[in-house]
Design a protein around this motif. Sequence first.
Motif, PDB file in Angstrom:
ATOM      1  N   VAL A 495     -16.846 -15.168   3.957  1.00  0.00           N
ATOM      2  CA  VAL A 495     -18.418 -14.798   3.405  1.00  0.00           C
ATOM      3  C   VAL A 495     -19.312 -14.269   4.571  1.00  0.00           C
ATOM      4  CG1 VAL A 495     -20.467 -15.770   2.522  1.00  0.00           C
ATOM      5  CG2 VAL A 495     -18.195 -16.554   1.654  1.00  0.00           C
ATOM      6  N   ALA A 496     -18.889 -14.549   5.926  1.00  0.00           N
ATOM      7  CA  ALA A 496     -19.408 -14.244   6.946  1.00  0.00           C
ATOM      8  C   ALA A 496     -19.432 -12.688   7.199  1.00  0.00           C
ATOM      9  CB  ALA A 496     -19.128 -15.084   8.182  1.00  0.00           C
ATOM     10  N   ILE A 497     -18.166 -12.197   6.694  1.00  0.00           N
ATOM     11  CA  ILE A 497     -17.880 -10.874   7.088  1.00  0.00           C
ATOM     12  C   ILE A 497     -18.417 -10.103   5.789  1.00  0.00           C
ATOM     13  CG2 ILE A 497     -16.474 -11.188   8.698  1.00  0.00           C
ATOM     14  CD1 ILE A 497     -14.120 -10.575   6.698  1.00  0.00           C
ATOM     15  N   GLY A 498     -19.100 -10.519   4.663  1.00  0.00           N
ATOM     16  CA  GLY A 498     -19.464  -9.557   3.601  1.00  0.00           C
ATOM     17  C   GLY A 498     -18.745  -9.814   2.305  1.00  0.00           C
ATOM     18  N   ILE A 499     -17.654 -10.871   2.296  1.00  0.00           N
ATOM     19  CA  ILE A 499     -16.890 -10.706   1.124  1.00  0.00           C
ATOM     20  C   ILE A 499     -17.525 -11.858   0.165  1.00  0.00           C
ATOM     21  CG2 ILE A 499     -14.749 -11.475   0.071  1.00  0.00           C
ATOM     22  CD1 ILE A 499     -13.411 -10.963   2.762  1.00  0.00           C
ATOM     23  N   GLU A 500     -17.595 -11.285  -1.200  1.00  0.00           N
ATOM     24  CA  GLU A 500     -18.327 -12.155  -2.007  1.00  0.00           C
ATOM     25  C   GLU A 500     -17.654 -13.467  -2.241  1.00  0.00           C
ATOM     26  OE1 GLU A 500     -19.102 -10.556  -6.080  1.00  0.00           O
ATOM     27  OE2 GLU A 500     -18.675  -8.446  -5.194  1.00  0.00           O
ATOM     28  N   PRO A 501     -18.502 -14.521  -2.363  1.00  0.00           N
ATOM     29  CA  PRO A 501     -18.397 -15.954  -2.368  1.00  0.00           C
ATOM     30  C   PRO A 501     -17.113 -16.056  -3.122  1.00  0.00           C
ATOM     31  CG  PRO A 501     -20.538 -15.767  -2.260  1.00  0.00           C
ATOM     32  CD  PRO A 501     -20.070 -14.533  -2.441  1.00  0.00           C
ATOM     33  N   LEU A 502     -17.085 -15.701  -4.477  1.00  0.00           N
ATOM     34  CA  LEU A 502     -15.960 -15.947  -5.532  1.00  0.00           C
ATOM     35  C   LEU A 502     -14.975 -15.513  -5.021  1.00  0.00           C
ATOM     36  CD1 LEU A 502     -14.825 -17.111  -8.201  1.00  0.00           C
ATOM     37  CD2 LEU A 502     -15.872 -15.079  -9.427  1.00  0.00           C
ATOM     38  N   VAL A 503     -14.752 -14.053  -4.528  1.00  0.00           N
ATOM     39  CA  VAL A 503     -13.572 -13.634  -3.923  1.00  0.00           C
ATOM     40  C   VAL A 503     -13.080 -14.343  -2.753  1.00  0.00           C
ATOM     41  CG1 VAL A 503     -12.462 -11.515  -3.024  1.00  0.00           C
ATOM     42  CG2 VAL A 503     -14.388 -11.285  -4.725  1.00  0.00           C
ATOM     43  N   ALA A 504     -13.844 -14.876  -2.048  1.00  0.00           N
ATOM     44  CA  ALA A 504     -13.553 -15.550  -0.902  1.00  0.00           C
ATOM     45  C   ALA A 504     -12.790 -17.035  -1.358  1.00  0.00           C
ATOM     46  CB  ALA A 504     -14.533 -15.860   0.101  1.00  0.00           C
ATOM     47  N   HIS A 505     -13.265 -17.513  -2.225  1.00  0.00           N
ATOM     48  CA  HIS A 505     -12.963 -18.980  -2.587  1.00  0.00           C
ATOM     49  C   HIS A 505     -11.563 -18.845  -3.502  1.00  0.00           C
ATOM     50  CE1 HIS A 505     -16.034 -21.956  -1.878  1.00  0.00           C
ATOM     51  NE2 HIS A 505     -16.619 -20.964  -1.378  1.00  0.00           N
ATOM     52  N   LEU A 506     -11.436 -17.492  -4.148  1.00  0.00           N
ATOM     53  CA  LEU A 506      -9.949 -17.447  -4.856  1.00  0.00           C
ATOM     54  C   LEU A 506      -8.944 -17.206  -3.730  1.00  0.00           C
ATOM     55  CD1 LEU A 506     -10.909 -15.493  -7.862  1.00  0.00           C
ATOM     56  CD2 LEU A 506      -9.905 -17.788  -7.790  1.00  0.00           C
ATOM     57  N   PHE A 507      -9.340 -16.459  -2.746  1.00  0.00           N
ATOM     58  CA  PHE A 507      -8.367 -15.963  -1.545  1.00  0.00           C
ATOM     59  C   PHE A 507      -8.193 -17.065  -0.909  1.00  0.00           C
ATOM     60  CE2 PHE A 507      -7.164 -14.851   2.645  1.00  0.00           C
ATOM     61  CZ  PHE A 507      -6.348 -13.644   2.597  1.00  0.00           C
ATOM     62  N   VAL A 508      -8.702 -18.208  -0.301  1.00  0.00           N
ATOM     63  CA  VAL A 508      -8.398 -19.107   0.231  1.00  0.00           C
ATOM     64  C   VAL A 508      -7.461 -20.436  -0.656  1.00  0.00           C
ATOM     65  CG1 VAL A 508     -10.152 -19.288   1.896  1.00  0.00           C
ATOM     66  CG2 VAL A 508     -10.542 -20.799  -0.054  1.00  0.00           C
ATOM     67  N   PHE A 509      -8.056 -20.370  -2.120  1.00  0.00           N
ATOM     68  CA  PHE A 509      -7.375 -21.223  -3.040  1.00  0.00           C
ATOM     69  C   PHE A 509      -5.773 -20.986  -2.972  1.00  0.00           C
ATOM     70  CE2 PHE A 509      -6.582 -22.160  -7.583  1.00  0.00           C
ATOM     71  CZ  PHE A 509      -6.317 -23.427  -7.311  1.00  0.00           C
ATOM     72  N   TYR A 510      -5.675 -19.509  -3.224  1.00  0.00           N
ATOM     73  CA  TYR A 510      -4.278 -18.971  -3.314  1.00  0.00           C
ATOM     74  C   TYR A 510      -3.632 -19.503  -2.154  1.00  0.00           C
ATOM     75  CZ  TYR A 510      -4.090 -15.685  -7.329  1.00  0.00           C
ATOM     76  OH  TYR A 510      -4.025 -15.344  -8.761  1.00  0.00           O
TER      77      TYR A 510
END
Length: 661
Positions: A495-510
Amino acid sequence: MSKETQQPDSKLQEVLEKYDNESRFRTFSSKPITLIVSALAITLSLYHLYTSYFGTPVTLIHRSLHVAVVLGLIFLLYPASRKLRRDKLHWYDAVLALMAFSTTIYIMFEHTAIYMRGGMPNQWDLLFGGILVVLVLEGARRVTGWALPVLAATFLLYGLFGRQFSGIFRHRGYLWEDIVNFMYVTTEGVYGTAIGVSATYIFLFILFGAFLAKSGMGQLFNDLALAIAGQSRGGPAKVAVISSGFLGSINGAAVANVVTTGSFTIPLMKRVGYNREFAGAVEASASVGGQILPPIMGAAAFIMAEVLGVPYRDIAIAALLPALLFYLGVIVQIHLRATKDGLQGISRENLPRVMEVLKERGHLLIPLFFLIFMLFFTGKTIIYSAFLTILVTVAVAMLRQTTRLGLKDILEALENGARSVVPVAIACACVGLIVGVATLTGFGLKLANGIVLLGGESLFLTLVFTMIACIVLGMGLPSIPTYIITATMAAPALVAIGIEPLVAHLFVFYFGIFANITPPVALASFAAAGISGGDQMKTGFMSMKLSIAGFIVPYIFVYNSSLLLINTTLLEGLMVTATSIVGVVMLGTAAEGYFLTRINTLLRVVLFGGALLFMNPNILQDILGFSIVLLTIFIQWRKARREGGINQPTLNRSKEAVAEA
């Protein structure tokens, strides 16, 4: 399936207990104690059903009661050591269970005074808070193993001695009294968001799964998968993917899913010719993948909606296409492996018919459709929707004699649901200690800054470091606490580098989820190897190979969020879907090294590179990618002609052997 292909119940239980601490519970020889445990579990389920309809009491009371009963069940059900007998209750476990109840009784009587004190604890607050922290750590150790409580204890020590650190992770340090107060009498520690979700969404959906299981949903999925895919080339492996994917989405327990469905599918895969490691890897990959598959995603979708403050519907829609691409990648490799080795499916006469299956148990799909309708189209809350869906499940099961639930079945479902919640709830409580310290000390933000610093100005490197952090944090942990930890520690970096929160959370969840199939601690793969008889590490690496799409797709939706159908037009959605499908098929083909005939190493590398071109699709990259596809088809077609036609089966299975399977 023949008796020879079935795994003995004792062997399955041994495998389950070896890789899944949650299954090492007591079976009492004393009937009164058995009745007490059953009554406690059933009461907990009824309490959550009641509060889901009529509303919960004060938040602190509701969450503390949930934790106390869960802890009580743990000390009654789980012995302190594997070496202790499991048919009797030791006196000290009864004392620990009573101590657990004391922590919520105190809050019930003192919650008003606790609020009035405004963060200034008295000695009783600290006493019961200290008891709670110790009991949570011990309860987590008994149920989940050492990994999670050791991590939580490390964070507690960090909270106490952080002033001794240097660099970005240094903080002012906190007294034990400060930490205990924060963990016990606020909704930021043990009783934080994680346990709040456990006491609402997770409990209800696990209970829903228990009623589905009692009505025979598992049999329905197995039979449907057999009817749909059993006859195709390498059919049993495709059956494993379909049945394990659906069941994994509902129950959210990868290891348990591997053992329950794998006891049926793995022997079938071995019988038709798949080697032990491949058979185990298929089951492990499919079971883990179920946790990224909507609509339920092992309850993670509801937690993500709560954490992000977005509608559940948005989470489910965003997660759907990546999950389907993951399963497409697995299916492609399964089919190519079966073609390469000449493996056959199961003969039609030994398979159920789709219409027969639907006629017998198809009505059990109604609750799933009802749940989707409630969540997507009615605007009702998730909790209310889950409550009504459980009632609908019971009513629908009554439609046929074979699925009808009597009073005993309903009570058993209530008990099984509560007992299934115990591992998830204690993990959430223990995660509350970790998240509490991270909140108190600002560790999450500091870790995010560290990841961003390592990545420099490179988005790709930041994603790689975040992926590694998520896999490490997820090793040996259930999916729900894994997501909560990675969402707290790793997602802020993206999120700190500008990625949307939903995208970031799905990335780490995977990547937190895929820790279950990533050596050296790949519990799902190891459990599958225990059933198949294959080598554990080979099964783990084979699982990673089968799941290669799951390791690539998150990068794709970071670079192009259209894959999540976020802020995209219909045309853009169709285009990204088409290019992603081609890319995943290319990945699977490159990984398996076969198309029409065997592919040489150089072409496999080119094909893999072509698949990566679709990570950040644009017209030039798409043209180049499709050119590689056409070139591969042409080269392989010419090669197959030179070799005298497409490879014929190299491994023949007699009709009798397949029928026996």
